[in-house]
Design an enzyme around this catalytic site. Structure first.
Site, PDB file in Angstrom:
ATOM      1  N   GLU A  38      -0.738  -3.538  23.684  1.00  0.00           N
ATOM      2  CA  GLU A  38       0.263  -2.182  23.774  1.00  0.00           C
ATOM      3  C   GLU A  38      -0.412  -1.369  24.740  1.00  0.00           C
ATOM      4  O   GLU A  38      -1.854  -1.436  24.678  1.00  0.00           O
ATOM      5  CB  GLU A  38       0.037  -1.295  22.263  1.00  0.00           C
ATOM      6  CG  GLU A  38       0.958  -2.029  21.221  1.00  0.00           C
ATOM      7  CD  GLU A  38       0.851  -1.194  19.847  1.00  0.00           C
ATOM      8  OE1 GLU A  38       0.353   0.122  19.888  1.00  0.00           O
ATOM      9  OE2 GLU A  38       1.106  -1.870  19.034  1.00  0.00           O
ATOM     10  N   HIS A  40       5.071   2.423  19.289  1.00  0.00           N
ATOM     11  CA  HIS A  40       4.023   2.764  18.460  1.00  0.00           C
ATOM     12  C   HIS A  40       4.334   4.242  17.924  1.00  0.00           C
ATOM     13  O   HIS A  40       3.405   4.977  18.032  1.00  0.00           O
ATOM     14  CB  HIS A  40       2.612   2.481  18.736  1.00  0.00           C
ATOM     15  CG  HIS A  40       1.739   2.401  17.779  1.00  0.00           C
ATOM     16  ND1 HIS A  40       0.665   1.363  17.652  1.00  0.00           N
ATOM     17  CD2 HIS A  40       1.845   2.871  16.422  1.00  0.00           C
ATOM     18  CE1 HIS A  40      -0.041   1.580  16.512  1.00  0.00           C
ATOM     19  NE2 HIS A  40       0.679   2.646  16.025  1.00  0.00           N
ATOM     20  N   ALA A  45       6.076   4.977  14.973  1.00  0.00           N
ATOM     21  CA  ALA A  45       6.810   5.222  13.889  1.00  0.00           C
ATOM     22  C   ALA A  45       5.922   6.341  12.936  1.00  0.00           C
ATOM     23  O   ALA A  45       6.507   6.996  11.965  1.00  0.00           O
ATOM     24  CB  ALA A  45       6.325   3.969  12.881  1.00  0.00           C
ATOM     25  N   THR A  81       5.999  -2.423  11.506  1.00  0.00           N
ATOM     26  CA  THR A  81       5.543  -0.880  11.997  1.00  0.00           C
ATOM     27  C   THR A  81       3.856  -1.049  11.628  1.00  0.00           C
ATOM     28  O   THR A  81       3.440  -0.007  11.448  1.00  0.00           O
ATOM     29  CB  THR A  81       6.114  -0.065  10.841  1.00  0.00           C
ATOM     30  OG1 THR A  81       6.039  -0.112   9.379  1.00  0.00           O
ATOM     31  CG2 THR A  81       7.641   0.315  11.362  1.00  0.00           C
ATOM     32  N   ALA A  82       3.326  -2.252  11.095  1.00  0.00           N
ATOM     33  CA  ALA A  82       1.893  -2.251  10.923  1.00  0.00           C
ATOM     34  C   ALA A  82       1.143  -2.466  12.129  1.00  0.00           C
ATOM     35  O   ALA A  82       0.685  -1.387  12.593  1.00  0.00           O
ATOM     36  CB  ALA A  82       1.642  -3.239   9.919  1.00  0.00           C
ATOM     37  N   ARG A  83       0.741  -3.808  12.420  1.00  0.00           N
ATOM     38  CA  ARG A  83       0.077  -3.817  13.728  1.00  0.00           C
ATOM     39  C   ARG A  83       0.601  -5.033  14.519  1.00  0.00           C
ATOM     40  O   ARG A  83       0.669  -6.086  13.656  1.00  0.00           O
ATOM     41  CB  ARG A  83      -1.308  -4.155  13.270  1.00  0.00           C
ATOM     42  CG  ARG A  83      -2.180  -2.792  13.268  1.00  0.00           C
ATOM     43  CD  ARG A  83      -2.252  -1.905  14.205  1.00  0.00           C
ATOM     44  NE  ARG A  83      -2.919  -0.523  14.073  1.00  0.00           N
ATOM     45  CZ  ARG A  83      -2.328   0.581  13.699  1.00  0.00           C
ATOM     46  NH1 ARG A  83      -1.111   0.544  13.504  1.00  0.00           N
ATOM     47  NH2 ARG A  83      -3.165   1.677  13.441  1.00  0.00           N
ATOM     48  N   GLY A 125       0.825  -1.368   0.055  1.00  0.00           N
ATOM     49  CA  GLY A 125       0.227   0.050  -0.101  1.00  0.00           C
ATOM     50  C   GLY A 125       0.834   1.156   0.046  1.00  0.00           C
ATOM     51  O   GLY A 125       1.776   1.307  -0.443  1.00  0.00           O
ATOM     52  N   ILE A 181       2.500   3.097   2.492  1.00  0.00           N
ATOM     53  CA  ILE A 181       3.712   3.230   3.040  1.00  0.00           C
ATOM     54  C   ILE A 181       4.626   2.363   2.494  1.00  0.00           C
ATOM     55  O   ILE A 181       5.734   2.806   2.308  1.00  0.00           O
ATOM     56  CB  ILE A 181       3.313   2.605   4.602  1.00  0.00           C
ATOM     57  CG1 ILE A 181       2.460   3.812   5.277  1.00  0.00           C
ATOM     58  CG2 ILE A 181       4.594   2.563   5.244  1.00  0.00           C
ATOM     59  CD1 ILE A 181       2.050   3.604   6.299  1.00  0.00           C
TER      60      ILE A 181
END
Ligand code: NAD
Length: 330
Positions: free
Chosen positions: A271, A290, A292, A240-242, A160, A162
């Protein structure tokens, strides 16, 4: 006198709402006055009341469920500070003819930079060199041999906004880039000098695997025991996504058994990461909270764009980041 277009910020996590107030003031006219109120509450009865008396609401984490939407027949738009809209019942909003909008591109540079910084730092062994040197040692041979960028490969899970920006940056540096995304064709990737690949090809062959798929049912634990076992022993994984896209128990096992070289995690399954979590104890794991997305510009942009969604509706237009596109102006 013209009835003002009423906007309520239900909740936010900023120190003040100066940015929002300035934007509202700059767009308010005698033909279309815009009024801004701040609720800053998660109390459902207060949210119902605010939604009932507003043309637009802006939310950070507040749940906007079916009941609230039903009680607010004049509500035209719910705008979210951020990408995820899991706290809004979008189907119920569509049924109530209420538009839902988000801000999905405020940190493309930041997150792609964060992944790139992780890759470069891993390739150049910055973290172990730093540990070693601070301990009083001075011997570059103590650490695994660094990688040359033009000989190394990066696999992107998801292609996508990013990872596309990341691929541009990686190409300039000289990395060979592979990507897995079932919804993007090979020709599109080829134009970006990226090779379309399967998850297996990426896990088996890449020196760095960077995770960028959205967290949905299909991608939950996309990287599990099997995928981690396919990775090269000197490879790194970057997320860096989930968090839940990687099976954390499997990852910890792979790290402890040195099946992979390390992990750079900006996101974790839970988190904030509990203070006694084992991930905090592993030297080959680099953790960030979290963060980024974070930069001064991203911080401003998310707020400007969330408020602009509602200003556009006040002006009789559709919001730029419209999610339920079948809902038009009320
Ligand atoms: N760490 C942070 O601060 C931070 C900030 C912003 C975004 N993010 C995360 O980064 C992720 C990527 O952001 P983006 O802007 O590139 O997303 P995007 O919406 O632009 O792209 C998502 C991509 O995932 C692909 N996709 C959808 N389902 C898939 C599946 N089942 N398997 C593989 N690919 C699939 C889509 O085809 C699309 O190309 C977001 O989902 C978000 O979780 C993290």
């Amino acid at each position: 006198m013209t009835t003002p277009f009423k906007v309520t910020i239900i909740d936010h996590e900023w120190e003040d709402t100066n940015i929002e107030e300035e934007i509202v003031a700059s767009y308010t006219t005698s033909e279309q006055p815009i009024e801004l109120s701040i609720l800053q509450s998660h109390d459902k009865s207060k949210i119902v009341n605010a939604a009932k008396n507003s043309d637009a609401i802006i939310i950070m984490y507040a749940n906007i469920d079916k009941e609230i939407l039903k009680e607010a027949p004049n509500l035209k738009i719910v705008s979210r500070y951020g990408i995820g809209i899991n706290m809004v019942d979008v189907d119920a909003a569509t049924e109530a003819n209420t538009m839902v909008a988000n801000v999905n591109d405020y940190c493309v540079d930041e997150v792609s930079d964060h992944a790139l910084a992780s890759i470069l730092s891993a390739a150049r062994r910055l973290i172990p060199y730093n540990y070693m040197t601070r301990k009083g040692q001075w011997d570059f041979k103590q650490v695994a041999i660094p990688l040359r960028s033009s000989k190394a490969s990066v696999g992107l899970l998801g292609y996508g906004k990013i990872p596309r920006r990341l691929a541009e940056k990686l190409n300039v540096i000289g990395y060979q880039v592979y990507a897995y995304d079932p919804f993007v064709d090979g020709d599109t990737m080829k134009r970006d000098k990226v090779v379309k690949a399967t998850v297996e090809e990426i896990m088996r062959n890449c020196d760095f695997v960077s995770v960028h798929v959205p967290l949905i049912e299909d991608t939950y634990h996309l990287v599990g025991v099997e995928e981690l076992n396919m990775m090269k022993r000197n490879a790194y994984i970057i997320n860096t996504a989930r968090g839940p896209i990687i099976d954390e128990v499997a990852l910890i096992e792979a790290l402890k058994e040195n099946k992979i070289a390390g992990a750079f995690l900006d996101v974790t399954e839970k988190e904030p990461l509990p203070s006694d979590h084992i991930l905090r104890t592993l030297d080959q794991v680099v953790l960030t909270p979290h963060a980024a997305w974070y930069s001064e510009d991203a911080f401003k942009e998310i707020r400007q764009k969330a408020i602009m969604n509602v200003i556009e509706v006040a002006q009789g237009k559709l919001p730029t980041y419209h999610i339920n596109k079948n809902v038009l102006v009320k």
